[in-house]
Write a protein that holds these residues in place. Structure first.
Motif, PDB file in Angstrom:
ATOM      1  N   GLY A   1       4.210  -0.577   1.489  1.00  0.00           N
ATOM      2  CA  GLY A   1       5.647  -0.529   1.193  1.00  0.00           C
ATOM      3  C   GLY A   1       6.276  -1.862   1.533  1.00  0.00           C
ATOM      4  O   GLY A   1       5.682  -2.675   2.236  1.00  0.00           O
ATOM      5  N   SER A   2       7.480  -2.083   1.052  1.00  0.00           N
ATOM      6  CA  SER A   2       8.153  -3.338   1.399  1.00  0.00           C
ATOM      7  C   SER A   2       9.655  -3.126   1.428  1.00  0.00           C
ATOM      8  O   SER A   2      10.162  -2.076   0.993  1.00  0.00           O
ATOM      9  CB  SER A   2       7.798  -4.441   0.390  1.00  0.00           C
ATOM     10  N   ALA A   3      10.363  -4.104   1.957  1.00  0.00           N
ATOM     11  CA  ALA A   3      11.828  -4.018   2.018  1.00  0.00           C
ATOM     12  C   ALA A   3      12.404  -5.427   2.036  1.00  0.00           C
ATOM     13  O   ALA A   3      11.834  -6.326   2.656  1.00  0.00           O
ATOM     14  CB  ALA A   3      12.254  -3.271   3.272  1.00  0.00           C
ATOM     15  N   TYR A   4      13.507  -5.594   1.320  1.00  0.00           N
ATOM     16  CA  TYR A   4      14.215  -6.875   1.367  1.00  0.00           C
ATOM     17  C   TYR A   4      15.710  -6.580   1.200  1.00  0.00           C
ATOM     18  O   TYR A   4      16.092  -5.550   0.634  1.00  0.00           O
ATOM     19  CB  TYR A   4      13.692  -7.846   0.302  1.00  0.00           C
ATOM     20  N   PRO A   5      16.544  -7.468   1.704  1.00  0.00           N
ATOM     21  CA  PRO A   5      17.985  -7.194   1.668  1.00  0.00           C
ATOM     22  C   PRO A   5      18.545  -7.255   0.251  1.00  0.00           C
ATOM     23  O   PRO A   5      17.979  -7.938  -0.615  1.00  0.00           O
ATOM     24  CB  PRO A   5      18.585  -8.319   2.516  1.00  0.00           C
ATOM     25  N   ALA A   6      19.677  -6.573   0.073  1.00  0.00           N
ATOM     26  CA  ALA A   6      20.321  -6.588  -1.242  1.00  0.00           C
ATOM     27  C   ALA A   6      20.946  -7.955  -1.523  1.00  0.00           C
ATOM     28  O   ALA A   6      20.926  -8.450  -2.652  1.00  0.00           O
ATOM     29  CB  ALA A   6      21.396  -5.503  -1.285  1.00  0.00           C
ATOM     30  N   GLY A   7      21.487  -8.592  -0.500  1.00  0.00           N
ATOM     31  CA  GLY A   7      22.227  -9.847  -0.686  1.00  0.00           C
ATOM     32  C   GLY A   7      21.329 -11.008  -1.077  1.00  0.00           C
ATOM     33  O   GLY A   7      20.206 -11.138  -0.585  1.00  0.00           O
ATOM     34  N   VAL A   8      21.848 -11.850  -1.970  1.00  0.00           N
ATOM     35  CA  VAL A   8      21.062 -12.976  -2.486  1.00  0.00           C
ATOM     36  C   VAL A   8      21.779 -14.291  -2.199  1.00  0.00           C
ATOM     37  O   VAL A   8      23.002 -14.375  -2.321  1.00  0.00           O
ATOM     38  CB  VAL A   8      20.872 -12.790  -4.016  1.00  0.00           C
TER      39      VAL A   8
ATOM     40  N   LEU B   1       7.893   0.082   6.696  1.00  0.00           N
ATOM     41  CA  LEU B   1       6.872   1.027   7.196  1.00  0.00           C
ATOM     42  C   LEU B   1       7.147   2.446   6.691  1.00  0.00           C
ATOM     43  O   LEU B   1       6.214   3.178   6.351  1.00  0.00           O
ATOM     44  CB  LEU B   1       6.799   1.004   8.731  1.00  0.00           C
ATOM     45  N   THR B   2       8.420   2.825   6.612  1.00  0.00           N
ATOM     46  CA  THR B   2       8.752   4.156   6.078  1.00  0.00           C
ATOM     47  C   THR B   2       8.182   4.304   4.661  1.00  0.00           C
ATOM     48  O   THR B   2       7.584   5.337   4.317  1.00  0.00           O
ATOM     49  CB  THR B   2      10.290   4.340   6.028  1.00  0.00           C
ATOM     50  N   ARG B   3       8.351   3.257   3.854  1.00  0.00           N
ATOM     51  CA  ARG B   3       7.854   3.329   2.460  1.00  0.00           C
ATOM     52  C   ARG B   3       6.330   3.346   2.404  1.00  0.00           C
ATOM     53  O   ARG B   3       5.741   4.028   1.566  1.00  0.00           O
ATOM     54  CB  ARG B   3       8.426   2.150   1.650  1.00  0.00           C
ATOM     55  N   ALA B   4       5.700   2.599   3.302  1.00  0.00           N
ATOM     56  CA  ALA B   4       4.226   2.598   3.320  1.00  0.00           C
ATOM     57  C   ALA B   4       3.712   3.985   3.719  1.00  0.00           C
ATOM     58  O   ALA B   4       2.721   4.476   3.164  1.00  0.00           O
ATOM     59  CB  ALA B   4       3.712   1.538   4.282  1.00  0.00           C
ATOM     60  N   LEU B   5       4.383   4.621   4.681  1.00  0.00           N
ATOM     61  CA  LEU B   5       3.986   5.976   5.099  1.00  0.00           C
ATOM     62  C   LEU B   5       4.192   6.965   3.955  1.00  0.00           C
ATOM     63  O   LEU B   5       3.327   7.822   3.693  1.00  0.00           O
ATOM     64  CB  LEU B   5       4.798   6.415   6.326  1.00  0.00           C
TER      65      LEU B   5
ATOM     66  N   GLY C   1       6.799  -6.582   4.463  1.00  0.00           N
ATOM     67  CA  GLY C   1       5.910  -5.592   3.865  1.00  0.00           C
ATOM     68  C   GLY C   1       5.173  -4.845   4.963  1.00  0.00           C
ATOM     69  O   GLY C   1       5.070  -5.334   6.090  1.00  0.00           O
ATOM     70  N   ALA C   2       4.696  -3.665   4.622  1.00  0.00           N
ATOM     71  CA  ALA C   2       3.954  -2.863   5.602  1.00  0.00           C
ATOM     72  C   ALA C   2       2.786  -2.176   4.908  1.00  0.00           C
ATOM     73  O   ALA C   2       2.812  -1.952   3.693  1.00  0.00           O
ATOM     74  CB  ALA C   2       4.867  -1.819   6.239  1.00  0.00           C
ATOM     75  N   ALA C   3       1.771  -1.878   5.702  1.00  0.00           N
ATOM     76  CA  ALA C   3       0.615  -1.154   5.167  1.00  0.00           C
ATOM     77  C   ALA C   3       0.156  -0.155   6.213  1.00  0.00           C
ATOM     78  O   ALA C   3       0.309  -0.386   7.417  1.00  0.00           O
ATOM     79  CB  ALA C   3      -0.512  -2.118   4.841  1.00  0.00           C
ATOM     80  N   VAL C   4      -0.378   0.960   5.732  1.00  0.00           N
ATOM     81  CA  VAL C   4      -0.960   1.952   6.634  1.00  0.00           C
ATOM     82  C   VAL C   4      -2.466   1.956   6.396  1.00  0.00           C
ATOM     83  O   VAL C   4      -2.927   2.074   5.255  1.00  0.00           O
ATOM     84  CB  VAL C   4      -0.370   3.352   6.372  1.00  0.00           C
ATOM     85  N   PHE C   5      -3.229   1.769   7.483  1.00  0.00           N
ATOM     86  CA  PHE C   5      -4.687   1.743   7.411  1.00  0.00           C
ATOM     87  C   PHE C   5      -5.249   2.943   8.160  1.00  0.00           C
ATOM     88  O   PHE C   5      -4.806   3.243   9.273  1.00  0.00           O
ATOM     89  CB  PHE C   5      -5.229   0.455   8.032  1.00  0.00           C
TER      90      PHE C   5
ATOM     91  N   SER D   1       5.704 -12.317   3.783  1.00  0.00           N
ATOM     92  CA  SER D   1       5.336 -12.658   2.405  1.00  0.00           C
ATOM     93  C   SER D   1       4.082 -11.951   1.891  1.00  0.00           C
ATOM     94  O   SER D   1       4.059 -11.473   0.759  1.00  0.00           O
ATOM     95  CB  SER D   1       5.184 -14.169   2.267  1.00  0.00           C
ATOM     96  N   VAL D   2       3.036 -11.876   2.695  1.00  0.00           N
ATOM     97  CA  VAL D   2       1.778 -11.296   2.189  1.00  0.00           C
ATOM     98  C   VAL D   2       1.963  -9.803   1.881  1.00  0.00           C
ATOM     99  O   VAL D   2       1.494  -9.302   0.847  1.00  0.00           O
ATOM    100  CB  VAL D   2       0.614 -11.541   3.183  1.00  0.00           C
ATOM    101  N   GLY D   3       2.704  -9.097   2.733  1.00  0.00           N
ATOM    102  CA  GLY D   3       2.966  -7.675   2.481  1.00  0.00           C
ATOM    103  C   GLY D   3       3.827  -7.471   1.243  1.00  0.00           C
ATOM    104  O   GLY D   3       3.620  -6.523   0.479  1.00  0.00           O
ATOM    105  N   LEU D   4       4.788  -8.364   1.036  1.00  0.00           N
ATOM    106  CA  LEU D   4       5.638  -8.265  -0.167  1.00  0.00           C
ATOM    107  C   LEU D   4       4.801  -8.468  -1.433  1.00  0.00           C
ATOM    108  O   LEU D   4       4.963  -7.745  -2.416  1.00  0.00           O
ATOM    109  CB  LEU D   4       6.731  -9.338  -0.124  1.00  0.00           C
ATOM    110  N   VAL D   5       3.896  -9.439  -1.384  1.00  0.00           N
ATOM    111  CA  VAL D   5       3.021  -9.693  -2.552  1.00  0.00           C
ATOM    112  C   VAL D   5       2.109  -8.490  -2.784  1.00  0.00           C
ATOM    113  O   VAL D   5       1.952  -7.996  -3.909  1.00  0.00           O
ATOM    114  CB  VAL D   5       2.175 -10.973  -2.339  1.00  0.00           C
ATOM    115  N   LEU D   6       1.526  -8.000  -1.685  1.00  0.00           N
ATOM    116  CA  LEU D   6       0.602  -6.867  -1.776  1.00  0.00           C
ATOM    117  C   LEU D   6       1.295  -5.657  -2.417  1.00  0.00           C
ATOM    118  O   LEU D   6       0.740  -4.990  -3.292  1.00  0.00           O
ATOM    119  CB  LEU D   6       0.147  -6.526  -0.351  1.00  0.00           C
ATOM    120  N   ASP D   7       2.530  -5.399  -1.992  1.00  0.00           N
ATOM    121  CA  ASP D   7       3.256  -4.245  -2.517  1.00  0.00           C
ATOM    122  C   ASP D   7       3.548  -4.430  -4.012  1.00  0.00           C
ATOM    123  O   ASP D   7       3.373  -3.493  -4.804  1.00  0.00           O
ATOM    124  CB  ASP D   7       4.554  -4.044  -1.730  1.00  0.00           C
ATOM    125  N   GLU D   8       3.960  -5.637  -4.406  1.00  0.00           N
ATOM    126  CA  GLU D   8       4.245  -5.860  -5.837  1.00  0.00           C
ATOM    127  C   GLU D   8       2.976  -5.676  -6.677  1.00  0.00           C
ATOM    128  O   GLU D   8       3.016  -5.099  -7.759  1.00  0.00           O
ATOM    129  CB  GLU D   8       4.816  -7.268  -6.053  1.00  0.00           C
TER     130      GLU D   8
END
Ligand code: COA
Length: 330
Positions: free
Chosen positions: A12-19, A63-67, A166-170, A292-299
């Motif tokens: 799972g991943s998360a990023y803010p709405a603001g740009v 982490l919530t999204r990865a779970l 980004g987050a991952a559950v193993f 960054s790596v978790g964000l890439v992995l999730d995409e």
């Protein structure tokens, strides 16, 4: 002793709405959209609002999204590793606060500081701990909110970074051929001063003494970090392929830290990596450090470009100086 395998159960991943766009930065400092794009590949970055969003909320949501993706609950985890250099407090760790917020009971929890290498450091650690039977289900988060430690009056560092994670559950798997086939963790502390975050005047190294700096904000010798990154990036991929006897064509995706598009491009050219197997999203997020790596992995996962059975190579490097890599069978 039984050796277990490790399953990537959810991402799972998360990023803010603001740009914050390059054009926004043009109004804050002496820079230009074209300069930033040419030198880094970055067009915009997402930044927290500092009120409802924080490094903690991003890491918790990832982490919530990865779970959810793993169809698991926080109480199924027996360890949470949160890699970041921007946790709000050093005590307690954000890992402990996330465990409490999600209801992870008495799962072990700690923050890991390895700057941009943090997510891959944590992945490798999770694999080792599950493989020897110490833990069964580990939540790994890589997240940073570097906007909180960026000096936006200064143009050489602040243009590079953004917020996200980004987050991952193993989880334990019966097949020892699943998970890490090879891993490397490395550091060269003798070069710490090329990328650092001073808290006191005494922390500032000689090369930066004459510059006007803001305590608590990131400082960087960009050219030195660039040289380190280009060389180390190529070296760890070569080492990983050699150690496993795999060729570039055996790898479904090279999951790379997003520090600068030119650094990634240099690896693509020197190693002859197929462009469609090196995902680049720095244009959208900037360098999100441990995120960054978790964000890439999730995409990649969401796009169906990584599926069970695939071999991926993860690579990251950053402040410390640190680096980490793995060859992973999903
Ligand atoms: N806008 C416009 N001009 C800028 C600028 C900005 N934001 N930042 C620096 N410049 C100027 C410099 O002052 C310099 O001007 P001068 O020639 O008149 O002295 C010129 O641009 C070139 O600066 P330089 O630092 O040599 O640029 P560069 O090509 O090395 O690019 C970085 C700078 C930071 C983009 C590059 O060094 C880099 O990406 N390094 C690695 C950073 C990194 O990945 N860090 C995280 C690691 S995990």
């Amino acid at each position: 002793m039984t050796e277990w395998g490790v399953r990537l159960a959810g991402i799972g991943s998360a990023y803010p709405a603001g740009v914050l766009t390059n054009h926004d930065l043009e109004k804050m400092m002496d820079t230009s959209h074209d300069w930033i794009v040419q030198r880094t590949g970055i067009h915009r970055r997402h930044v927290i609002d500092g009120e409802t969003e924080s490094e903690f909320t991003l890491a918790r949501d990832a982490l919530t999204r990865a779970l959810d993706a793993a169809d698991m609950k926080a109480s199924d985890l027996d360890l949470i590793i949160h890699a970041s250099v921007t946790s709000e407090m050093t005590c307690p760790s954000n890992a402990c606060r996330i465990a409490a917020a999600l209801g992870a009971g008495t799962a072990a929890a700690f923050d890991l500081v390895a700057a941009c290498s943090g997510f891959v450091y944590a992945m490798n650690l999770a694999d080792s701990l599950i493989r020897v039977g110490r833990h069964r289900a580990v939540g790994v988060i890589g997240c940073d909110a570097l906007s909180t430690v960026s000096d936006f009056t200064e143009r050489t560092v602040s243009i590079l970074f953004g917020d996200g994670g980004g987050a991952a559950v193993f989880t334990r798997d019966d097949d020892p051929g699943r998970g890490c086939l090879h891993q490397e963790l490395g550091a060269d502390g003798t070069n710490w001063e090329t990328l650092y975050m001073p808290r006191r005047d005494a922390d500032v190294p000689a090369w930066d003494k004459e510059n006007s700096i803001r305590l608590g904000c990131l400082r960087m010798n960009g050219r030195e970090v660039f040289k380190f990154a280009v060389n180390r990036f190529r070296q760890v991929i070569e080492d990983a392929l050699e150690a496993t006897g795999l060729g570039v064509d055996d790898v479904a995706q090279f999951v790379c830290h997003q520090s600068n598009e030119r650094i990634i491009e240099s690896a693509i050219q020197k190693l002859g990596l197929p462009r469609d197997r090196v995902h680049v999203n720095i244009n959208e997020y900037g360098n999100t450090s441990a995120g960054s790596v978790g964000l890439v992995l999730d995409e990649l996962w969401q796009a169906g470009k990584i599926t069970p059975g695939d071999i991926i190579v993860c690579v990251a490097f950053g402040g410390g100086l640190t680096w980490a890599s793995n060859v992973w069978r999903v």
